[in-house]
Scaffold this motif. Structure first.
Motif, PDB file in Angstrom:
ATOM      1  N   VAL A 121      45.479 -48.650  46.458  1.00 43.38           N
ATOM      2  CA  VAL A 121      44.179 -49.020  45.896  1.00 43.38           C
ATOM      3  C   VAL A 121      43.073 -48.839  46.936  1.00 43.38           C
ATOM      4  CG1 VAL A 121      42.837 -50.909  44.897  1.00 43.38           C
ATOM      5  CG2 VAL A 121      45.206 -50.568  44.194  1.00 43.38           C
ATOM      6  N   SER A 122      43.392 -49.105  48.201  1.00 42.60           N
ATOM      7  CA  SER A 122      42.390 -48.958  49.256  1.00 42.60           C
ATOM      8  C   SER A 122      41.960 -47.489  49.406  1.00 42.60           C
ATOM      9  CB  SER A 122      42.966 -49.493  50.572  1.00 42.60           C
ATOM     10  OG  SER A 122      42.091 -49.279  51.642  1.00 42.60           O
ATOM     11  N   PHE A 123      42.927 -46.566  49.412  1.00 42.30           N
ATOM     12  CA  PHE A 123      42.590 -45.141  49.468  1.00 42.30           C
ATOM     13  C   PHE A 123      41.789 -44.727  48.222  1.00 42.30           C
ATOM     14  CE2 PHE A 123      45.874 -44.413  52.801  1.00 42.30           C
ATOM     15  CZ  PHE A 123      45.205 -43.486  53.594  1.00 42.30           C
ATOM     16  N   GLY A 124      42.244 -45.177  47.066  1.00 41.72           N
ATOM     17  CA  GLY A 124      41.566 -44.807  45.822  1.00 41.72           C
ATOM     18  C   GLY A 124      40.139 -45.334  45.772  1.00 41.72           C
ATOM     19  N   ALA A 125      39.955 -46.596  46.178  1.00 38.50           N
ATOM     20  CA  ALA A 125      38.617 -47.186  46.172  1.00 38.50           C
ATOM     21  C   ALA A 125      37.701 -46.458  47.157  1.00 38.50           C
ATOM     22  CB  ALA A 125      38.699 -48.672  46.511  1.00 38.50           C
ATOM     23  N   LEU A 129      26.684 -48.252  35.616  1.00 39.21           N
ATOM     24  CA  LEU A 129      27.600 -48.767  36.642  1.00 39.21           C
ATOM     25  C   LEU A 129      28.174 -47.645  37.515  1.00 39.21           C
ATOM     26  CD1 LEU A 129      29.537 -51.700  34.936  1.00 39.21           C
ATOM     27  CD2 LEU A 129      27.618 -51.787  36.530  1.00 39.21           C
ATOM     28  N   GLU A 130      27.484 -46.503  37.565  1.00 41.33           N
ATOM     29  CA  GLU A 130      27.960 -45.413  38.425  1.00 41.33           C
ATOM     30  C   GLU A 130      28.087 -45.899  39.868  1.00 41.33           C
ATOM     31  OE1 GLU A 130      25.442 -41.986  38.719  1.00 41.33           O
ATOM     32  OE2 GLU A 130      26.875 -40.915  39.973  1.00 41.33           O
ATOM     33  N   GLY A 131      29.265 -45.728  40.435  1.00 37.14           N
ATOM     34  CA  GLY A 131      29.510 -46.181  41.804  1.00 37.14           C
ATOM     35  C   GLY A 131      30.227 -47.515  41.876  1.00 37.14           C
ATOM     36  N   ALA A 132      30.248 -48.268  40.774  1.00 37.97           N
ATOM     37  CA  ALA A 132      30.947 -49.560  40.755  1.00 37.97           C
ATOM     38  C   ALA A 132      32.433 -49.349  40.453  1.00 37.97           C
ATOM     39  CB  ALA A 132      30.337 -50.483  39.716  1.00 37.97           C
ATOM     40  N   ILE A 133      33.259 -50.240  40.970  1.00 39.96           N
ATOM     41  CA  ILE A 133      34.718 -50.140  40.809  1.00 39.96           C
ATOM     42  C   ILE A 133      35.266 -51.394  40.135  1.00 39.96           C
ATOM     43  CG2 ILE A 133      36.928 -49.972  42.042  1.00 39.96           C
ATOM     44  CD1 ILE A 133      35.456 -48.466  44.267  1.00 39.96           C
ATOM     45  N   GLY A 190      31.332 -46.739  35.259  1.00 43.38           N
ATOM     46  CA  GLY A 190      32.051 -47.149  36.458  1.00 43.38           C
ATOM     47  C   GLY A 190      33.410 -46.478  36.604  1.00 43.38           C
ATOM     48  N   SER A 191      34.023 -46.673  37.775  1.00 43.71           N
ATOM     49  CA  SER A 191      35.364 -46.166  38.073  1.00 43.71           C
ATOM     50  C   SER A 191      36.371 -47.305  38.019  1.00 43.71           C
ATOM     51  CB  SER A 191      35.401 -45.547  39.474  1.00 43.71           C
ATOM     52  OG  SER A 191      34.512 -44.459  39.563  1.00 43.71           O
TER      53      SER A 191
END
Lengths: 337, 337, 337
Positions: free
Chosen positions: C60-64, B42-46, B71-72
Motif C-alpha cells: 500500500v505504501s508503494f501504491g500510495a 478529489l483528484e489526488g486524494a487516496i 480520487g484513487s
C-alpha cells in the motif's frame, strides 16, 4: 459495426470487416501503448474487472489497457467469498455490479456464464474467459499478431500457412484461432499433436468447409518446414483427470534453435499463448530461442494491451476522441516494441 | 453538522437533520452517478479501502464512489496475512495506514474494532461493517431508498408503513434501519419472522418509545397487506451454529408475483439488502418479480453509490466544489436509473 | 547518479552521494505527502505492484506513493495462482509484465529473484523485498528517519550512536541498515540480542572495517544509555524452525516509559521497522511510550511514502517536473506529520 454499447462475448459475433476494424483501431493505440503520448479520454470512467477465476496477466492486461485510456479500475478476484457463492443469481450479480461501472470485464469458471451475465448487465460486458468456452480478446490478439508479423515480409492473412502444435484438444486458444481463420481465404493449417490430444473434428471440419487445407500429424520436424507461423502451446495439465496423465504428453514437441535452423524456413515466426512451461520435462519452446528475432511471443503479449484498448474504445464509443484528449508524456520511457 | 474531518462509525451519531443533509447531498450526486457529468474534485486524494473481511460489493461500491469523485483507491482484502495477525494493535495499524490515505473505509470482523481504529487514525474513517454491530452506509441507503420510492406517490418517511420479513434476529440491516426510523414520526412496523428469529426486544422497545406502532407475526400474507414497503431479508446462515439449523428457516417466507398481486396494495415497494438467495430451497423473492416496477432492490444497490459519494464529499468537505471541478463525459453511456 | 531508467535492487548500488540525493528528493516530496499541494506529474503512467508474497503495508505504501505522483496502479498479490507456478520462468514473467507498466515494484519470496526478474524487464524494477535478502526502500527510510530525527538536535549521521535490539540474526532491516551506515563516518553501534540471535559476523566486520565502533551485549539497560537512536525489532518468528523456538526469545528485551526515563538520555529517539508485536508475551515497545514525542515509529512509516515517491520520481526522471504539474488540494486535510 462500431460496437458502441455492445457486449463482446464470442468471436462468432464478428465478421471479417469487424476484425479488420478492430485491428485498425488497435493500430491507432500504438503511440499510447508506447508512451509517445498519453490520453485521458476515459477520465472518470470505471472498469469493473471481475475475475471470478484467477488469471493475473489477463486481469492486469485489461486493467492496464483501461488505465492507458485514462480510466479507473475496480477489481475483484476469487469466487469463494462472492455473493454468487451465497446463492445469488448471475442476473442479480449483473444488475448490481453493472451499477458500479461503465464497462465490465468478466472471467468466470463456468461455460456460458459471461453471456448470461451480460444479458442482465446495464453496461457493456467483455468476456475475459468463461471456462473452456471463449476468450475472444486472446483470439483477436493472436490473429493481430500473425497479421503484423507477416506484414514485414509482405504477406497477408489470406494465404497464411500455420502449424499449430501441442495440446490441440484442450487448448482453447487454438480452437478460437481456428474459428477466426475461417473468415479468411486459402489458409494452410498443419496440426501437430499426440493422437489423443488432436484438434476436435468440429474445428477441422469448419476449416475445411471454409476452403482451407488441413493436415494432421504427430511429427514435429516434418510439419514446420513450410509454414509462416509456428504456434506452440502448453499441455493444459489442469484439464486432465490426473497430473500423471498430463505427464505422458508434456515435452513431446520441443522446439529449440537448432531444430528451428534445420527445419524451418528463414523468418518463420514463433508464437505461444503463454505461459510457456520452461520446466525441464516440458520446455516446449527452449530459452535458446530468446535471442531469435522471430520469437514473437512477447510482442504477442504486448498486442493484448492494444486489442483490449481497442475493444474498450469501441464499446465506449471514444475511438474518434482518443487523440483529442491526449497529452504529452512527462516521464522517462525507454520502451520499444 | 457538515461532518468535515469526522468519522462515520455509527448511525447513533446522526440526528434527523443530519440524515436529511446527507440525503440532500446524495441527491446532488445523481448526475455524476448517471454519467451526465464527471468530476475530478478529489483528484489526488487516496481512499484506503481496508477490508479485513471479504465483501465484494460493499468494497467495490465504496471504491467506485471514490473514483466517481475523481480520487484513487488503495485496497486490501483478507486478514490472515495482515500485520494484525502478527500481533499488531489496532492503534498501530491505524497510525500507519492513515499515513497512506486521505480517508479510510474499514470492514473488520470484530465488533467495535472500527471505532477503536478510528480513535488512532489521523484521517476520517468510515465504518464499512464491524462484525454484527454497525454498517451505517447500508442503513442510510436503505432509508434513502424508502424516501425516494415513496416520493413518487407523494408519501414521506413520517407516517411510513413497513413490513420487515425474515431473519430479524441476525439481520444487521433491519436492526440499523429500526434505529434510524426512531428519528421519524408515526411509523407502523410489521415484523414477520419465525419466533426463534424474532427482532430483539431492544429494537422493538426503541421503536415503541419513539411513538411508533409495532406488530409481530409469523404469517406473511396477513402482514403485507397494508404497507408501503416490504423489506425482505436472507437467512444469515453464517451466524447459525450449523448449516442444518439455518435450513430450518430458509424459504419460510417467500414472496412472488402472485402473492404480491393477491395480498399487497398496488405499488407496494419491495426491498432487500442483497444478496437475495435464489436457490430453490430459499428463494425469498422469486425471480418472477424481476419485471415488477416496484421491485426496488437494484435501485437500492445503486443508491449505495450515491450515499457513499455523499459521505466522502462531506467528510472531505468538498460538497460545494463537486460542480466546479466537473467536466463533460466523453464516452457512451446508456445508463439509466 | 540520477537513476533515470535504472533498477533499484540493492543498497549496495548506492554511494554516499546517491543516498544524499535520494534524501534531498524525498524532502521535496513533503508538501505532496502532507497534501499542501497535489501533482499529476505521472498522470498516465502505470505502476505494476507485483507482490508474490503478501505485505499489506509495503504494497500500500508503494501504491500510495505512486498515486500521490498522479499515476495509476495495477496490482497482484499471492503466488499460487501465478504463471510462475505453472512453470513460467522469471525471464518470461518479466518480459510480459513489463509490457503492462512503466515501472514495477516486486516482492518475491526467493532471494535473488527480483534481480533476475529485473534483468529481463523492459522497465525499471524496484525491489520490494526478495526473501531474507534485500529490501532497499526500508533501509533508506530507516536511515532517512535517523537523519531527520537527529537534525532537530543539530546532530548528523556522521558520529551517530545507535543501539540495535532484538532478533539481529534474522532481522533483514538491521542488516541493511548496517550496510548503509558503512557509508558514513565514526558511527558507534551497540548490538543487543540473545547470543543465539546475534548479528552475523559479516555485518560486524564490515562496520569495523569502515572505522566504526561496535559493541555486543545481551543486556538492554546497560546498552541504551549513551545512544541517539534505539532501534528495536520484532522476533522474526516466521524464520524459526518452530514457533516454540521463537517463544524462547520473544519478550526478552522490552522497552517501556519507565525504563526509558531511567536509562536513556533525554530525547533518545525510538525506532522500529513495524509491525511491533503488542501481544503480552512480546511487547518489545510498550504502548505507554505512545505519548512519548521521541517515539518515531509512525514518522518512520510515513517516511516510507516520501522515500518511495523519491525513488519513483528518480527512476522515471520527473524530479524537476513535480512542481510544474502541481495543483491545489481541494479537500479537507487535517494531516500533520
Amino acid at each position: 459495426m462500431n460496437f458502441a454499447g455492445e457486449h463482446i462475448i464470442s468471436i462468432e459475433q464478428f465478421e471479417r470487416s469487424d476484425i479488420e476494424r478492430i485491428f485498425e483501431v488497435a493500430d491507432s493505440m500504438v503511440p499510447f501503448a508506447l508512451r509517445a503520448r498519453a490520453t485521458r479520454v476515459l477520465e472518470g470512467a470505471i472498469l469493473g474487472n471481475m475475475f471470478f477465476e484467477p488469471s493475473t496477466r489477463t486481469r492486469v492486461s485489461f486493467g492496464a489497457a483501461f488505465n492507458l485510456l485514462g480510466g479507473s479500475v475496480r477489481e475483484t478476484t476469487g469466487f469463494k467469498t462472492s455473493a454468487i457463492a451465497k446463492g445469488e443469481s448471475l442476473y442479480d450479480s449483473a444488475r448490481v455490479l453493472s451499477g458500479y461501472s461503465d464497462v465490465i470485464c468478466m472471467r468466470h469458471p463456468k461455460e456460458g456464464s459471461v453471456a448470461e451475465f451480460a444479458k442482465a448487465s446495464r453496461v457493456p460486458v467483455l468476456n475475459g474467459g468463461d471456462g473452456a468456452n471463449e476468450h475472444p480478446s486472446q483470439a483477436l490478439l493472436d490473429l493481430y499478431t500473425i497479421k503484423n508479423e507477416l506484414a514485414s515480409s509482405g504477406k497477408r492473412l489470406d494465404g497464411l500457412r500455420i502449424a499449430m502444435i501441442g495440446d490441440l484438444k484442450f487448448g482453447r486458444t487454438v480452437h478460437s484461432l481456428s474459428k477466426l481463420l475461417c473468415l479468411f481465404n486459402n489458409v494452410h493449417i498443419s496440426l501437430v499433436s499426440p493422437q489423443e490430444l488432436a484438434m476436435p473434428q468440429l474445428y477441422v471440419d469448419q476449416l475445411r468447409s471454409s476452403g482451407h487445407t488441413v493436415t494432421c500429424s504427430s511429427d514435429l520436424t516434418s510439419s514446420i518446414g513450410n509454414v509462416d507461423i509456428v504456434y506452440s502451446t502448453r499441455v493444459q495439465e489442469e484439464r486432465f483427470s490426473s497430473p500423471e496423465e498430463a505427464d505422458l504428453y508434456r515435452g513431446r514437441f520441443r522446439l529449440n534453435q537448432s531444430i528451428y535452423t534445420k527445419y524451418c524456413e528463414p523468418n518463420t515466426v514463433i508464437m505461444h499463448p503463454l505461459p510457456r512451461d520452461s520446466r525441464a520435462d516440458a520446455n516446449e519452446l527452449d530459452s535458446d530461442l530468446n535471442q531469435n528475432p522471430n520469437l514473437a511471443i512477447f510482442r504477442q503479449a504486448d498486442n493484448g494491451v492494444l486489442i483490449r484498448m481497442a475493444l474498450f474504445a469501441m464499446v465506449l464509443d471514444v475511438v474518434g476522441k482518443v487523440e483529442k484528449y491526449s497529452h504529452e508524456v512527462t516521464w522517462y520511457s525507454g520502451r520499444t516494441r
